[in-house]
Design an enzyme around this catalytic site. Structure first.
Site, mmCIF file in Angstrom:
data_model
loop_
_atom_site.group_PDB
_atom_site.id
_atom_site.type_symbol
_atom_site.label_atom_id
_atom_site.label_comp_id
_atom_site.label_asym_id
_atom_site.label_seq_id
_atom_site.Cartn_x
_atom_site.Cartn_y
_atom_site.Cartn_z
ATOM 1 N N GLY A 97 0.658 -1.190 0.034
ATOM 2 C CA GLY A 97 0.021 0.070 0.075
ATOM 3 C C GLY A 97 0.717 1.438 -0.039
ATOM 4 N N ARG A 98 2.029 1.012 0.498
ATOM 5 C CA ARG A 98 3.011 2.398 0.391
ATOM 6 C C ARG A 98 4.392 2.072 0.172
ATOM 7 N NH1 ARG A 98 4.853 3.635 6.380
ATOM 8 N NH2 ARG A 98 4.804 1.651 7.363
ATOM 9 N N GLY A 131 -0.170 6.083 0.960
ATOM 10 C CA GLY A 131 1.112 5.458 0.304
ATOM 11 C C GLY A 131 2.197 6.292 0.619
ATOM 12 N N ARG A 181 14.722 0.774 -0.178
ATOM 13 C CA ARG A 181 15.029 -0.450 0.626
ATOM 14 C C ARG A 181 15.306 -1.588 -0.298
ATOM 15 N NH1 ARG A 181 10.293 -2.815 4.463
ATOM 16 N NH2 ARG A 181 9.115 -3.339 2.692
ATOM 17 N N ASP A 257 2.306 -10.918 7.100
ATOM 18 C CA ASP A 257 2.771 -10.410 5.789
ATOM 19 C C ASP A 257 4.078 -9.508 6.245
ATOM 20 O OD1 ASP A 257 1.011 -9.128 7.964
ATOM 21 O OD2 ASP A 257 1.578 -7.117 6.614
ATOM 22 N N ASP A 267 10.378 -5.169 7.378
ATOM 23 C CA ASP A 267 9.544 -4.186 7.995
ATOM 24 C C ASP A 267 9.596 -3.553 9.275
ATOM 25 O OD1 ASP A 267 8.323 -4.297 5.692
ATOM 26 O OD2 ASP A 267 6.183 -4.897 6.010
HETATM 27 P P1 AMP Z 1 3.007 -2.454 7.961
HETATM 28 O O1 AMP Z 1 2.236 -2.150 9.231
HETATM 29 O O2 AMP Z 1 3.740 -1.400 7.755
HETATM 30 O O3 AMP Z 1 3.629 -3.745 7.904
HETATM 31 O O4 AMP Z 1 1.674 -2.523 6.837
HETATM 32 C C1 AMP Z 1 0.303 -3.316 6.790
HETATM 33 C C2 AMP Z 1 -0.269 -2.805 5.596
HETATM 34 O O5 AMP Z 1 -0.676 -1.575 5.733
HETATM 35 C C3 AMP Z 1 0.420 -3.123 4.444
HETATM 36 O O6 AMP Z 1 -0.331 -3.668 3.272
HETATM 37 C C4 AMP Z 1 1.059 -1.715 4.030
HETATM 38 O O7 AMP Z 1 1.046 -1.495 2.534
HETATM 39 C C5 AMP Z 1 -0.351 -0.894 4.207
HETATM 40 N N1 AMP Z 1 0.032 0.418 4.701
HETATM 41 C C6 AMP Z 1 0.635 1.009 5.817
HETATM 42 N N2 AMP Z 1 0.633 2.387 5.472
HETATM 43 C C7 AMP Z 1 -0.079 2.625 4.474
HETATM 44 C C8 AMP Z 1 -0.084 4.088 3.748
HETATM 45 N N3 AMP Z 1 0.259 5.050 4.398
HETATM 46 N N4 AMP Z 1 -0.843 3.970 2.894
HETATM 47 C C9 AMP Z 1 -1.321 2.990 2.179
HETATM 48 N N5 AMP Z 1 -1.004 1.765 2.747
HETATM 49 C C10 AMP Z 1 -0.333 1.738 3.920
HETATM 50 MG MG MG Z 2 4.185 -4.610 6.318
#
Ligand code: AMP
Ligand code: MG
Length: 491
Positions: A97-98, A131, A181, A257, A267
């Site tokens: 997502g980002r 994102g 990254r 994930d 992550d």
């Molecule tokens: P994370 O906690 O970083 O592992 O993210 C969990 C999920 O949320 C993943 O699918 C990320 O891509 C999505 N995500 C986290 N932050 C954002 C954001 N600012 N915009 C869109 N998707 C996000």
């Molecule tokens: Mg993640």
């Protein structure tokens, strides 16, 4: 591709190949980075760039534009990867997502690495998210991942952080930033879960073959390569989590994930290091029940691997009835493997070259005493041979004096000299770790534009087994700092 199978080098020194985007289309979506108006470089990992064979002059001349997504290297093919995941136990469809994968760079040593931009704008998987990422969290990932690398832990790396020149709206306004990254790959347990959940057997099979070819090529001749894959991933995770546990690292958000199939730490959100030793330590603001507490990590690793095995079931045998016992047998190896890796490392931390049946008790007794006295995890091990530097509470405990006697007796039953024992311990007990108060201190100044303390600290944690120039990197936080310390996902 050239005839030698080595992709051509672009003006930045990148040799892109995009093998992931040759997988079935359900596994990814095309995604272009946002065009930020005024990006600027915050930090660049020159040493790592050299190892990757990049053309630093070319990158500089182009004002680092490829690290903000403003310029896409010629042969790159930007995509967002699809994946699912159990987040704190609940299953969700996710995807990048980002983060946007520019492609795979083939380094001079022929290693294939993902080059990914984190925080470069929305993708088809962003749902309601923007994102984007803030400077603080991206610099935090840079610092933590480079520290883990220096500590000898398999991890994704950080190549650069760029400011986007734009504001990101969270609880407060943050400066937007993009992290570049670098990873062996971004294939996650959740990637397999996604393919299994959409019930696309072609995608699942293609993903499994791809993963074997990319990360575990020796399995190509395995009589049952999918079983081999499951075993290999179990082994890699057992080894990885044992490393975390021997160093006091808390990942903080071990959702499926966030578990790499290649066995890298990935992550870096709310991660942190344990200071006063307690298996119950949790710093993440969202981990209300301590699911990912320090001492729970080996168990949660097994939980995640069970989800991985479930997603592989259709490949392991004709029927589920036949597949389940196969998967179970593989999973049953995890605890033994984990304990083996862990105890082996802990032996080295207390100076043992060989093994005796009582070693587990020796190590556990020490940890128990450390827990009782809230002794600093890192410093207790690094001062063990030099007990006048140990905590007063530990030294005053008759139980610890007794432990020292048993330990010295144990050391005397091996052939190595005191110098050899000291060298073994020094090689396995870091002096410098990214302590919470130090991390927060340098980040606070960095987001205000003062990168000097960040660089100084980065230099110290890049040589964690050497005495740092500045003594402050050896010290724990003032009493009470950790008690109220909280980390955040940075989303
Ligand atoms: P994370 O906690 O970083 O592992 O993210 C969990 C999920 O949320 C993943 O699918 C990320 O891509 C999505 N995500 C986290 N932050 C954002 C954001 N600012 N915009 C869109 N998707 C996000
Ligand atoms: Mg993640």
């Amino acid at each position: 591709m050239t005839s030698s199978n080595q992709p051509a080098q672009d003006k930045f020194g990148f040799c892109f190949d995009n093998s992931y985007s040759r997988l079935p289309g359900v596994l990814f979506a095309r995604a272009n980075p946002q065009q930020f108006r005024n990006p600027s470089l915050v930090i660049f990992n020159q040493h790592f760039a050299n190892a990757l064979g990049l053309n630093v002059d070319g990158l500089k001349t182009a004002r680092w534009t490829c690290f903000s997504g403003r310029e896409i290297p010629e042969a790159a093919l930007p995509i967002a990867q699809a994946y699912a995941g159990h987040q704190f136990g609940g299953f969700n469809n996710l995807g990048d997502g980002r983060a946007i994968l520019l492609g795979e760079h083939i380094a001079p040593n022929h290693q294939r690495v993902d080059i990914q931009l984190k925080g470069a704008g929305a993708t088809p998987y962003s749902r309601s998210g923007d994102g984007l990422a803030g400077l603080g969290p991206m610099l935090r990932e840079y610092l933590m991942s480079e520290a883990m690398h220096a500590l000898g832990v398999p991890t994704t790396r950080s190549l650069a952080v760029m400011l986007t020149g734009e504001v990101v709206y969270r609880a407060e306004q943050l400066s937007g930033a993009v992290l570049t990254r670098v990873a062996a790959s971004h294939i996650r347990v959740g990637t397999f879960q996604y393919a299994a959940a959409i019930d696309d057997m072609d995608a699942l099979k293609a993903l499994a073959h791809y993963t074997i070819n990319r990360h575990y090529p020796a399995l190509e001749n395995h009589p049952q390569p999918y079983i081999g894959l499951l075993e290999a991933v179990i082994d890699a995770q057992a080894a990885l989590i044992a490393k975390w546990m021997q160093l006091g690292f808390i990942h903080g958000v071990m959702n499926t994930d966030n578990m790499s199939i290649a066995g890298e730490t990935i992550d870096y959100g709310p991660c942190a290091f344990v200071n006063a030793y307690s298996p119950k330590t949790v710093f993440s603001s969202i981990d209300k029940n301590g699911r990912y507490a320090f001492g729970n990590q080996p168990t949660m690793g097994e939980w995640n691997l069970t989800r991985f095995a479930e997603s592989l079931l259709p490949l392991l045998a004709e029927t589920q009835e036949e597949a389940i016992p196969i998967a179970t047998e593989c999973l049953n190896q995890y605890q033994t493997k984990y304990r083996g890796y862990w105890l082996n490392a802990m032996r080295k931390k207390v100076g043992l070259f060989n093994s005796e049946p009582s070693d587990l008790a020796l190590v556990e007794d020490l940890l128990m005493l450390m827990y009782k006295h809230q002794a600093d995890f890192t410093n207790t091990f690094s001062h063990l041979a030099n007990s006048n530097q140990l905590s007063a509470a530990l030294m005053a405990d008759g139980g610890f004096k007794n432990w020292q006697i048993i330990w010295h007796e144990r050391l005397s039953r091996q052939d190595q000299t005191a110098a050899e024992v000291a060298a073994l311990m020094e090689g396995h007990n870091p002096l410098v770790i990214p302590r919470n108060h130090l991390v927060e201190g340098v980040l606070e100044l960095a987001v205000q534009g003062d990168m000097e303390p960040f660089h100084e600290f980065l230099e110290a944690i890049s040589k964690p087994y050497q005495t740092p120039k500045n003594e402050k990197y050896l010290q724990g936080a003032s009493a009470g700092f950790d008690a109220s310390y909280q980390t955040f996902c940075g989303t």
